[in-house]
Design a protein around this motif. Sequence first.
Motif, mmCIF file in Angstrom:
data_model
loop_
_atom_site.group_PDB
_atom_site.id
_atom_site.type_symbol
_atom_site.label_atom_id
_atom_site.label_comp_id
_atom_site.label_asym_id
_atom_site.label_seq_id
_atom_site.Cartn_x
_atom_site.Cartn_y
_atom_site.Cartn_z
ATOM 1 N N GLU A 171 -5.596 8.853 1.332
ATOM 2 C CA GLU A 171 -6.727 8.637 1.511
ATOM 3 C C GLU A 171 -6.885 7.313 1.567
ATOM 4 O O GLU A 171 -7.880 6.501 2.368
ATOM 5 C CB GLU A 171 -7.709 9.252 0.776
ATOM 6 C CG GLU A 171 -7.732 10.927 0.915
ATOM 7 C CD GLU A 171 -8.651 11.682 -0.105
ATOM 8 O OE1 GLU A 171 -9.198 10.826 -1.010
ATOM 9 O OE2 GLU A 171 -8.707 12.718 0.023
ATOM 10 N N GLU A 172 -6.400 6.356 0.347
ATOM 11 C CA GLU A 172 -6.566 5.120 0.392
ATOM 12 C C GLU A 172 -5.992 4.386 1.582
ATOM 13 O O GLU A 172 -6.385 3.196 2.161
ATOM 14 C CB GLU A 172 -6.114 4.600 -0.867
ATOM 15 C CG GLU A 172 -6.708 5.095 -2.301
ATOM 16 C CD GLU A 172 -8.193 4.564 -2.235
ATOM 17 O OE1 GLU A 172 -8.436 3.482 -1.556
ATOM 18 O OE2 GLU A 172 -8.812 5.131 -2.755
ATOM 19 N N LYS A 173 -4.495 4.876 1.913
ATOM 20 C CA LYS A 173 -3.952 4.334 3.216
ATOM 21 C C LYS A 173 -4.745 4.342 4.414
ATOM 22 O O LYS A 173 -4.730 3.420 5.293
ATOM 23 C CB LYS A 173 -2.550 4.725 3.128
ATOM 24 C CG LYS A 173 -1.551 4.360 1.957
ATOM 25 C CD LYS A 173 -0.281 4.987 2.406
ATOM 26 C CE LYS A 173 0.433 4.908 0.869
ATOM 27 N NZ LYS A 173 1.928 5.543 1.111
ATOM 28 N N ALA A 174 -5.559 5.275 4.513
ATOM 29 C CA ALA A 174 -6.453 5.698 5.938
ATOM 30 C C ALA A 174 -7.256 4.562 6.067
ATOM 31 O O ALA A 174 -7.894 4.511 7.101
ATOM 32 C CB ALA A 174 -6.820 7.090 5.697
ATOM 33 N N LYS A 175 -7.876 3.970 4.932
ATOM 34 C CA LYS A 175 -8.830 3.319 4.876
ATOM 35 C C LYS A 175 -8.382 1.651 5.383
ATOM 36 O O LYS A 175 -9.219 0.947 5.636
ATOM 37 C CB LYS A 175 -9.671 2.935 3.415
ATOM 38 C CG LYS A 175 -10.110 4.178 2.960
ATOM 39 C CD LYS A 175 -10.846 3.987 1.694
ATOM 40 C CE LYS A 175 -11.343 5.355 1.025
ATOM 41 N NZ LYS A 175 -11.617 5.031 -0.367
ATOM 42 N N ILE A 176 -7.252 1.499 5.300
ATOM 43 C CA ILE A 176 -6.497 0.227 5.739
ATOM 44 C C ILE A 176 -6.526 -0.039 7.349
ATOM 45 O O ILE A 176 -5.853 0.922 7.913
ATOM 46 C CB ILE A 176 -5.051 -0.007 5.122
ATOM 47 C CG1 ILE A 176 -5.301 0.305 3.473
ATOM 48 C CG2 ILE A 176 -4.411 -1.250 5.601
ATOM 49 C CD1 ILE A 176 -3.704 0.179 2.692
ATOM 50 N N PRO A 177 -7.118 -0.833 8.049
ATOM 51 C CA PRO A 177 -6.903 -1.004 9.380
ATOM 52 C C PRO A 177 -5.855 -1.888 9.952
ATOM 53 O O PRO A 177 -5.289 -2.379 9.172
ATOM 54 C CB PRO A 177 -8.139 -2.032 9.610
ATOM 55 C CG PRO A 177 -8.269 -2.718 8.468
ATOM 56 C CD PRO A 177 -7.910 -1.852 7.152
ATOM 57 N N GLU A 184 -1.059 -4.563 0.293
ATOM 58 C CA GLU A 184 -2.172 -3.422 0.657
ATOM 59 C C GLU A 184 -1.649 -2.091 0.249
ATOM 60 O O GLU A 184 -2.368 -1.270 -0.319
ATOM 61 C CB GLU A 184 -2.729 -3.337 2.149
ATOM 62 C CG GLU A 184 -3.250 -4.682 2.441
ATOM 63 C CD GLU A 184 -3.554 -4.692 4.087
ATOM 64 O OE1 GLU A 184 -4.500 -5.424 4.316
ATOM 65 O OE2 GLU A 184 -2.861 -3.915 4.753
ATOM 66 N N LEU A 185 -0.414 -1.653 0.268
ATOM 67 C CA LEU A 185 0.165 -0.406 -0.115
ATOM 68 C C LEU A 185 0.178 -0.343 -1.763
ATOM 69 O O LEU A 185 -0.177 0.591 -1.909
ATOM 70 C CB LEU A 185 1.455 -0.326 0.618
ATOM 71 C CG LEU A 185 1.762 0.023 1.988
ATOM 72 C CD1 LEU A 185 3.080 -0.003 2.236
ATOM 73 C CD2 LEU A 185 1.143 1.004 2.444
ATOM 74 N N ARG A 186 0.491 -1.473 -2.191
ATOM 75 C CA ARG A 186 0.618 -1.318 -3.941
ATOM 76 C C ARG A 186 -0.804 -1.203 -4.098
ATOM 77 O O ARG A 186 -1.332 -0.657 -5.241
ATOM 78 C CB ARG A 186 1.122 -2.906 -4.285
ATOM 79 C CG ARG A 186 1.114 -2.772 -5.547
ATOM 80 C CD ARG A 186 1.792 -4.200 -6.299
ATOM 81 N NE ARG A 186 1.050 -5.263 -5.803
ATOM 82 C CZ ARG A 186 1.042 -6.257 -4.958
ATOM 83 N NH1 ARG A 186 2.234 -5.936 -4.185
ATOM 84 N NH2 ARG A 186 0.390 -7.247 -4.767
ATOM 85 N N GLN A 187 -1.900 -1.915 -3.524
ATOM 86 C CA GLN A 187 -3.239 -1.942 -3.837
ATOM 87 C C GLN A 187 -3.797 -0.308 -3.638
ATOM 88 O O GLN A 187 -4.442 0.088 -4.436
ATOM 89 C CB GLN A 187 -4.100 -2.823 -3.303
ATOM 90 C CG GLN A 187 -3.977 -4.041 -3.516
ATOM 91 C CD GLN A 187 -4.661 -5.156 -2.819
ATOM 92 O OE1 GLN A 187 -5.310 -4.743 -1.677
ATOM 93 N NE2 GLN A 187 -4.712 -6.543 -3.287
ATOM 94 N N ALA A 188 -3.291 0.230 -2.646
ATOM 95 C CA ALA A 188 -3.654 1.588 -2.309
ATOM 96 C C ALA A 188 -3.063 2.388 -3.587
ATOM 97 O O ALA A 188 -3.792 3.387 -4.032
ATOM 98 C CB ALA A 188 -3.198 2.061 -1.223
ATOM 99 N N ARG A 189 -1.869 2.267 -3.985
ATOM 100 C CA ARG A 189 -1.266 3.094 -4.984
ATOM 101 C C ARG A 189 -1.839 2.935 -6.329
ATOM 102 O O ARG A 189 -2.193 3.954 -6.952
ATOM 103 C CB ARG A 189 0.176 2.782 -5.089
ATOM 104 C CG ARG A 189 1.213 3.157 -4.115
ATOM 105 C CD ARG A 189 2.575 3.342 -4.317
ATOM 106 N NE ARG A 189 3.017 1.810 -4.595
ATOM 107 C CZ ARG A 189 3.633 1.031 -3.616
ATOM 108 N NH1 ARG A 189 3.565 1.286 -2.298
ATOM 109 N NH2 ARG A 189 3.783 -0.216 -3.846
ATOM 110 N N GLU A 190 -2.512 1.575 -6.580
ATOM 111 C CA GLU A 190 -2.956 1.502 -7.700
ATOM 112 C C GLU A 190 -4.596 1.955 -7.731
ATOM 113 O O GLU A 190 -4.901 2.590 -8.853
ATOM 114 C CB GLU A 190 -3.108 -0.184 -7.955
ATOM 115 C CG GLU A 190 -1.860 -0.746 -8.321
ATOM 116 C CD GLU A 190 -1.943 -2.480 -8.556
ATOM 117 O OE1 GLU A 190 -2.993 -2.816 -8.156
ATOM 118 O OE2 GLU A 190 -0.947 -3.075 -8.751
ATOM 119 N N ALA A 191 -5.065 1.948 -6.621
ATOM 120 C CA ALA A 191 -6.585 2.540 -6.593
ATOM 121 C C ALA A 191 -6.103 4.239 -6.602
ATOM 122 O O ALA A 191 -7.391 4.946 -7.469
ATOM 123 C CB ALA A 191 -7.051 2.145 -5.116
#
Length: 539
Positions: A171-177, A184-191
């Motif tokens: 879900e977090e990766k789907a928000k990345i344009p 950004e991948l690391r931030q998605a995993r942390e989120a």
Amino acid sequence: MADVDTANVCTQIIHSHFGRFTSTVASTLLNRGRLSFPQLVRYSRLKPRTVRAAILVLVQHNILWHATSEDEGEVFEVNIDECLTRLRFGRYVWLAEQRFGMPGAGIVELLLDHGKLRPPDIMSHLAPQGSKDSTVYAQALHKLVTSCYLKPSTVLSHISPRDKRISYEAEEKAKIPGFPTAKELRQAREAAAGRLKREEDEAEKIGLKRKSQASSRPSKRVKVLDDNVVDNNIYFRVNYDKFNVHIRNKLIEAAARERFNDGAAQVLRAALKATESDQKTLAEIRSVSTTAANIAMNLEDDHGLKSGIVLNSRKPKDITLVKAYLSMLAFVDNPTPAGKAASFVSFTGSKIYVEFEIIATRLRRRVLEAVTRERHGDDGVRVLRLLLDSGKVDEKQVSKLAMIAPKDVRPLLSAMSAESLISIQEVPKSADRNPTRMFYLWYVDLSKACSVLLGNLYKTLYNINVRKQTETEEASVKAVLEKRERSDVSQDEGLLTRNERETLREWESRIEKLTVLEARVEEVVFILKDLDGIGPSLL
């Protein structure tokens, strides 16, 4: 899907606790991975009704996760950590008795036997309504819940955290344009990890509710008194993390006693006791801050700190002794990386912290060294310490720095590598990767070494339990045990013959030795597995 040794010990545990059919279902899942219900029926070769009953039992006892898959529908997976933790149930009951008395131990034992229960069900089993002990058990239950020794069981606790984490990361990766970067991948995993942690924290807060009581005094404004009470509609289960914290603290205290003396162990025990209410899980890197005064207040009344340290004053105060011991535990006289790696506590001004990560690292390293010493002697320990401190080293450097003859180093390194205590790294000199033109560097692969040791320990636990079962099923012993279960013999064991009493005594002695051995092996498993989540490495 678990490895062979882990699957064997888990199957054995479930067989001893729930019987043959349930262990067959668990063994199928352990050896084949997650399965749907039709697949589980087909591979286990059991009737659907039997498989369904086994699944209900395992879910009730928190051993089975279930999740919904888009391809296969609902699938089931064994929670291996939950299954292996059942080896510590006796210690959990003992710890509950030490802190909450017999009522608290009775509640914990009942929940361990049933998996999860609501407060009315707990009270109906232990103290029916109207009995004299109902108030005592109600108070003990409230203390266990407010102290986090019991936690609510929700729907989220039956879903694999890995599945939720993968879903949240998607879900977090789907928000990345566009195409995501590494940051950004690391931030998605942390989120995703933060979202999962928040959900778990919120789920554990539903066990208590606010109770409103109107004042009986007549007044125009009604005064409301709020108090936290246990919610009777919530299912509760035992919080293993809280009990594991006490096991870790005992190990830390024993390590301080072995390194220094009883006085240092008592001061460290007081420091752990002063911060005990804030210790929730084993993942904490260090304790919350405390002061020397708080530590002195938590010392035992009959402490003998004076005999363990020599000061200039003849009658030093307790606070002076505590500060001296804390300086010794913090290695204040050795402000080097080696001194910090050997410390138990640290100072930040007047605040004192117990360093859980550093201590756990040292405990795991000591286990690795003990295994190496048992199998390869002092030379093996010398090589292991050299590689842990220096990193990747070639064979000539190992011989030179460890001061071992070259003719003895090569077979020693080969033997240690065969047991995965150390590993080898190939560094090619040319692009063709010719073996004759390569550097071979030796190093310690910590995750691999600990994983292999854990596999051997699980195999040892399996063998211990097999030996117990074999000792019990021996013909002469089995006949005596069956006779002892008779109502007349259970009331008067004098009805047993002399040979039968001797056979029973020898059997009890063997079982006791095997039980002690099992507890020691499980303690090493606790150090390598449960304490491994604190620090990233042994260095």
